[in-house]
Design an enzyme around this catalytic site. Structure first.
Site, PDB file in Angstrom:
ATOM      1  N   ASP A  48       0.864  -0.989  -0.110  1.00  0.00           N
ATOM      2  CA  ASP A  48      -0.104  -0.031  -0.089  1.00  0.00           C
ATOM      3  C   ASP A  48       0.957   1.161  -0.006  1.00  0.00           C
ATOM      4  O   ASP A  48       2.105   1.047   0.089  1.00  0.00           O
ATOM      5  CB  ASP A  48      -0.989  -0.074   1.428  1.00  0.00           C
ATOM      6  CG  ASP A  48      -1.604   1.214   1.382  1.00  0.00           C
ATOM      7  OD1 ASP A  48      -2.439   1.645   0.352  1.00  0.00           O
ATOM      8  OD2 ASP A  48      -1.862   1.650   2.512  1.00  0.00           O
TER       9      ASP A  48
ATOM     10  N   ASP B 123      -0.090   5.032   1.151  1.00  0.00           N
ATOM     11  CA  ASP B 123      -0.205   5.906   2.382  1.00  0.00           C
ATOM     12  C   ASP B 123      -0.325   5.113   3.733  1.00  0.00           C
ATOM     13  O   ASP B 123      -0.766   4.122   3.847  1.00  0.00           O
ATOM     14  CB  ASP B 123      -1.713   6.689   2.105  1.00  0.00           C
ATOM     15  CG  ASP B 123      -1.585   7.486   1.067  1.00  0.00           C
ATOM     16  OD1 ASP B 123      -2.483   8.346   1.184  1.00  0.00           O
ATOM     17  OD2 ASP B 123      -1.129   7.284   0.114  1.00  0.00           O
TER      18      ASP B 123
END
Length: 215
Positions: free
Chosen positions: A15, A17
């Site tokens: 991922d 963020d």
């Protein structure tokens, strides 16, 4: 991102963020609209899995309406790579692996951050900005939990890597499906619901902790 991975032994997909980087990019952009705290609260609820991600993202992006694209330079200046991210990516490459990032965030930022960190392939959402100003909408299909899982599966297939030789690393509920399809799903800097369902939990917020787990 249209790059196709090839000649890799294994695949690590992160991922963006709060995983690849310390920040939540949508909150940084919202600061430019004077709506940072409001969007931060909505982001936290989405990451805990309390609301539908796509619906939440559309709502949060509406709060960005009116922000000029020139603000992206200020957002980029505030980005903080996660400790250990460069070392992890270098270790993956030394071992013959590939690194992908799939994000519910935005290409407008990731297109600069990802290549700078050495990421091989990436996918994110795009913001509509007619005449250089955000109009509060997302362009095209939203990268949600299903899209993340599909992206990991597609990249692995394109690279000729069996799913058992894939690792997925994430922090929020939106990452659970890609963590489930991967050979190893790692909760990193993660919400309680994600830690409970991951194969392994990485405690310190330092991506070097992942290096011993690489194939």
């Amino acid at each position: 991102m249209d790059v196709v991975l090839s000649d890799v032994r294994f695949l690590v997909v992160l991922d963006a963020d709060s995983t690849l980087i310390r920040n939540e990019v949508i909150e940084l952009i919202a600061d430019e609209a004077g709506r940072g705290p409001e969007v931060a609260a909505a982001t936290e609820a989405a990451m805990r899995g309390e609301v539908d991600f796509a619906e939440s993202l559309r709502s949060r992006v509406r709060a960005l309406e009116g922000v000029p694209t020139t603000a992206f330079a200020r957002v980029l200046a505030r980005i903080e790579p996660t400790p250990g991210v460069r070392e992890l990516i270098e270790a993956v490459h030394r071992r013959g692996g590939g690194v992908g990032v799939v994000s519910g965030g935005f290409h407008e930022i990731l297109d600069t951050v990802a290549p700078d960190l050495g990421v091989d392939v990436w996918r994110a959402n795009r913001l509509n900005a007619p005449e250089g100003v955000l109009d509060g909408t997302v362009d095209g299909e939203i990268v949600d939990a299903a899209a993340k899982a599909d992206t990991l599966t597609t990249w692995a297939a394109e690279a000729g890597v069996p799913l058992r030789r894939t690792l997925a690393i994430g922090d929020g509920a939106n990452d659970l499906r890609m963590m489930a399809v991967a050979g190893l799903g790692l909760a990193f800097n993660a919400k309680p619901a994600v830690r409970a369902r991951a194969d392994l939990v990485v405690g310190p917020v330092d991506l070097r902790e992942v290096i011993p787990l690489l194939p």
